[in-house]
Design a protein around this motif. Structure first.
Motif, PDB file in Angstrom:
ATOM      1  N   MET A 123       8.662   5.181  -5.676  1.00 19.46           N
ATOM      2  CA  MET A 123       9.109   3.983  -4.958  1.00 19.46           C
ATOM      3  C   MET A 123       7.908   3.084  -4.657  1.00 19.46           C
ATOM      4  O   MET A 123       6.831   3.564  -4.341  1.00 19.46           O
ATOM      5  N   ARG A 124       8.096   1.759  -4.759  1.00 19.66           N
ATOM      6  CA  ARG A 124       7.011   0.815  -4.511  1.00 19.66           C
ATOM      7  C   ARG A 124       6.565   0.879  -3.062  1.00 19.66           C
ATOM      8  O   ARG A 124       7.365   0.983  -2.146  1.00 19.66           O
ATOM      9  N   SER A 125       5.256   0.777  -2.860  1.00 22.16           N
ATOM     10  CA  SER A 125       4.711   0.830  -1.506  1.00 22.16           C
ATOM     11  C   SER A 125       5.196  -0.354  -0.693  1.00 22.16           C
ATOM     12  O   SER A 125       5.410  -1.451  -1.210  1.00 22.16           O
ATOM     13  N   ALA A 126       5.360  -0.132   0.600  1.00 20.28           N
ATOM     14  CA  ALA A 126       5.776  -1.214   1.499  1.00 20.28           C
ATOM     15  C   ALA A 126       4.722  -2.300   1.585  1.00 20.28           C
ATOM     16  O   ALA A 126       5.002  -3.435   1.939  1.00 20.28           O
ATOM     17  N   VAL A 127       3.488  -1.957   1.252  1.00 20.40           N
ATOM     18  CA  VAL A 127       2.410  -2.941   1.306  1.00 20.40           C
ATOM     19  C   VAL A 127       2.596  -4.011   0.246  1.00 20.40           C
ATOM     20  O   VAL A 127       2.244  -5.168   0.422  1.00 20.40           O
ATOM     21  N   GLY A 128       3.200  -3.640  -0.894  1.00 19.10           N
ATOM     22  CA  GLY A 128       3.391  -4.603  -1.968  1.00 19.10           C
ATOM     23  C   GLY A 128       2.071  -5.117  -2.497  1.00 19.10           C
ATOM     24  O   GLY A 128       1.131  -4.372  -2.735  1.00 19.10           O
ATOM     25  N   THR A 129       1.985  -6.428  -2.688  1.00 18.83           N
ATOM     26  CA  THR A 129       0.766  -7.042  -3.223  1.00 18.83           C
ATOM     27  C   THR A 129       0.043  -7.875  -2.175  1.00 18.83           C
ATOM     28  O   THR A 129      -0.848  -8.645  -2.496  1.00 18.83           O
ATOM     29  N   ARG A 130       0.398  -7.730  -0.909  1.00 18.46           N
ATOM     30  CA  ARG A 130      -0.214  -8.552   0.128  1.00 18.46           C
ATOM     31  C   ARG A 130      -1.626  -8.060   0.421  1.00 18.46           C
ATOM     32  O   ARG A 130      -1.835  -6.933   0.850  1.00 18.46           O
ATOM     33  N   GLU A 131      -2.601  -8.930   0.209  1.00 16.57           N
ATOM     34  CA  GLU A 131      -3.995  -8.552   0.402  1.00 16.57           C
ATOM     35  C   GLU A 131      -4.366  -8.463   1.874  1.00 16.57           C
ATOM     36  O   GLU A 131      -5.393  -7.885   2.228  1.00 16.57           O
ATOM     37  N   ASN A 132      -3.544  -9.026   2.730  1.00 21.43           N
ATOM     38  CA  ASN A 132      -3.843  -9.030   4.159  1.00 21.43           C
ATOM     39  C   ASN A 132      -3.576  -7.677   4.810  1.00 21.43           C
ATOM     40  O   ASN A 132      -3.925  -7.452   5.951  1.00 21.43           O
ATOM     41  N   ILE A 133      -2.928  -6.767   4.079  1.00 23.64           N
ATOM     42  CA  ILE A 133      -2.572  -5.464   4.624  1.00 23.64           C
ATOM     43  C   ILE A 133      -3.260  -4.374   3.813  1.00 23.64           C
ATOM     44  O   ILE A 133      -3.276  -4.420   2.587  1.00 23.64           O
ATOM     45  N   ARG A 134      -3.840  -3.406   4.511  1.00 24.83           N
ATOM     46  CA  ARG A 134      -4.427  -2.265   3.805  1.00 24.83           C
ATOM     47  C   ARG A 134      -3.960  -0.965   4.443  1.00 24.83           C
ATOM     48  O   ARG A 134      -3.611  -0.922   5.626  1.00 24.83           O
ATOM     49  N   ILE A 135      -3.954   0.084   3.657  1.00 19.17           N
ATOM     50  CA  ILE A 135      -3.557   1.403   4.139  1.00 19.17           C
ATOM     51  C   ILE A 135      -4.786   2.086   4.720  1.00 19.17           C
ATOM     52  O   ILE A 135      -5.790   2.265   4.033  1.00 19.17           O
ATOM     53  N   ILE A 136      -4.712   2.475   5.996  1.00 16.90           N
ATOM     54  CA  ILE A 136      -5.870   3.088   6.650  1.00 16.90           C
ATOM     55  C   ILE A 136      -5.710   4.595   6.805  1.00 16.90           C
ATOM     56  O   ILE A 136      -6.675   5.296   7.124  1.00 16.90           O
ATOM     57  N   ASP A 137      -4.500   5.120   6.595  1.00 16.31           N
ATOM     58  CA  ASP A 137      -4.295   6.564   6.661  1.00 16.31           C
ATOM     59  C   ASP A 137      -3.012   6.895   5.909  1.00 16.31           C
ATOM     60  O   ASP A 137      -2.073   6.085   5.864  1.00 16.31           O
TER      61      ASP A 137
END
Length: 280
Positions: A1-15
């Motif tokens: 399944m596609r990540s909820a972050v998508g392609t938005r550069e303003n959001i990053r996964i920290i954990d």
């Protein structure tokens, strides 16, 4: 399944963590860019400089189940079914427990396969993996747990210690195996994990955010005598005995002191302005 972050550069996964049919990602918004108010924009600027960023938890469920804090759901997608977690067999017990503890009667459960995204928060999120163990956390810290984890309110063994220690009469027990997400006022880098092996830990203040359920918790005088406690200036301390872990967040006291000083300063300034106004 596609990540909820998508392609938005303003959001990053920290954990992130994965166990069985559940994967959890903690996302962090690098900037909040939608403000149209100049005062709010100034606040957001300084909040960003101080690492006060909005964070959000995404849960990917594959034929599994999670329990979440009531009101925490933001949106979900896929073949997920939300149930209340209350049935004819436990409704009365849940109702009584909620009336006594102040917690919501039902903790929603999401079952099936899909994506569940929880509400954003300026607090920090701790992702833990339980392995057939039980921990006790402060009320308000529980955010999400995998289906193999049982979430329930537990009463302090010693009522006088609960009241004197500032922990409250009830806390939250998390037991079993699976992933757990806790909402914490400080980041993980400001938490000291103290391991006890048939030992004693004395803490001056209520900043233990988590402990092993195997530990005995009491509140005692810092010295053997009442006079000794008075002379030392420490008074009562929270005491943990046995074998297990205690997670301490000492900087909670620092932030509390800063917030109190700001509130007193604002009150003092307000009073000065009123006096000035009255003198004209």
């Amino acid at each position: 399944m596609r990540s909820a972050v998508g392609t938005r550069e303003n959001i990053r996964i920290i954990d992130s963590a994965e166990s069985g049919g559940v994967k959890i990602e903690v996302m962090e918004y690098q900037k909040l860019l939608g403000s149209t108010n100049t005062s709010a924009a100034m606040d957001l600027y300084f909040m960003e400089k101080q690492n006060m960023r909005a964070r959000q938890v995404a849960v990917y469920i594959n034929n599994d189940m999670v329990t979440v804090e009531p009101g925490a759901m933001s949106y979900f997608q896929g073949n997920l079914e939300m149930v209340s977690g209350v049935n004819a067999g436990n409704a009365l017990g849940r109702l009584f427990s909620g009336a006594v503890t102040g917690e919501a009667m039902a903790q929603p459960e999401y079952r099936g396969t899909g994506m569940l995204v929880l509400e954003p928060s300026f607090n920090h999120f701790l992702v833990l993996q339980l392995d057939r163990e039980e921990i006790i956390v402060d009320k308000g810290m529980f955010y999400c747990a995998q289906g193999g984890v049982t979430v329930k309110a537990v009463a302090q063994r010693n009522i006088s210690s609960a009241l004197a220690g500032g922990e409250g009469l009830f806390q939250i027990s998390l037991s079993g195996s699976g992933l757990v997400v806790l909402e914490c006022p400080v980041p993980s880098c400001e938490i000291d994990i103290i391991e006890l092996n048939n030992d004693v830990l004395r803490v001056d203040g209520n900043f233990a955010v988590l402990r092993s359920a195997s530990l005995q918790f009491t509140v005692e005088r810092s010295a053997k005598s009442l006079l000794g406690s008075a002379v030392s200036g420490e008074g009562l301390v929270n005491v943990y005995r046995g074998t297990g872990s205690v997670w301490l967040a000492p900087t909670i006291k620092v932030y509390s002191t800063i917030n109190t000083a700001r509130m007193m300063g604002a009150t003092s300034t307000k009073g000065l302005n009123m006096n000035t106004s009255n003198s004209r």
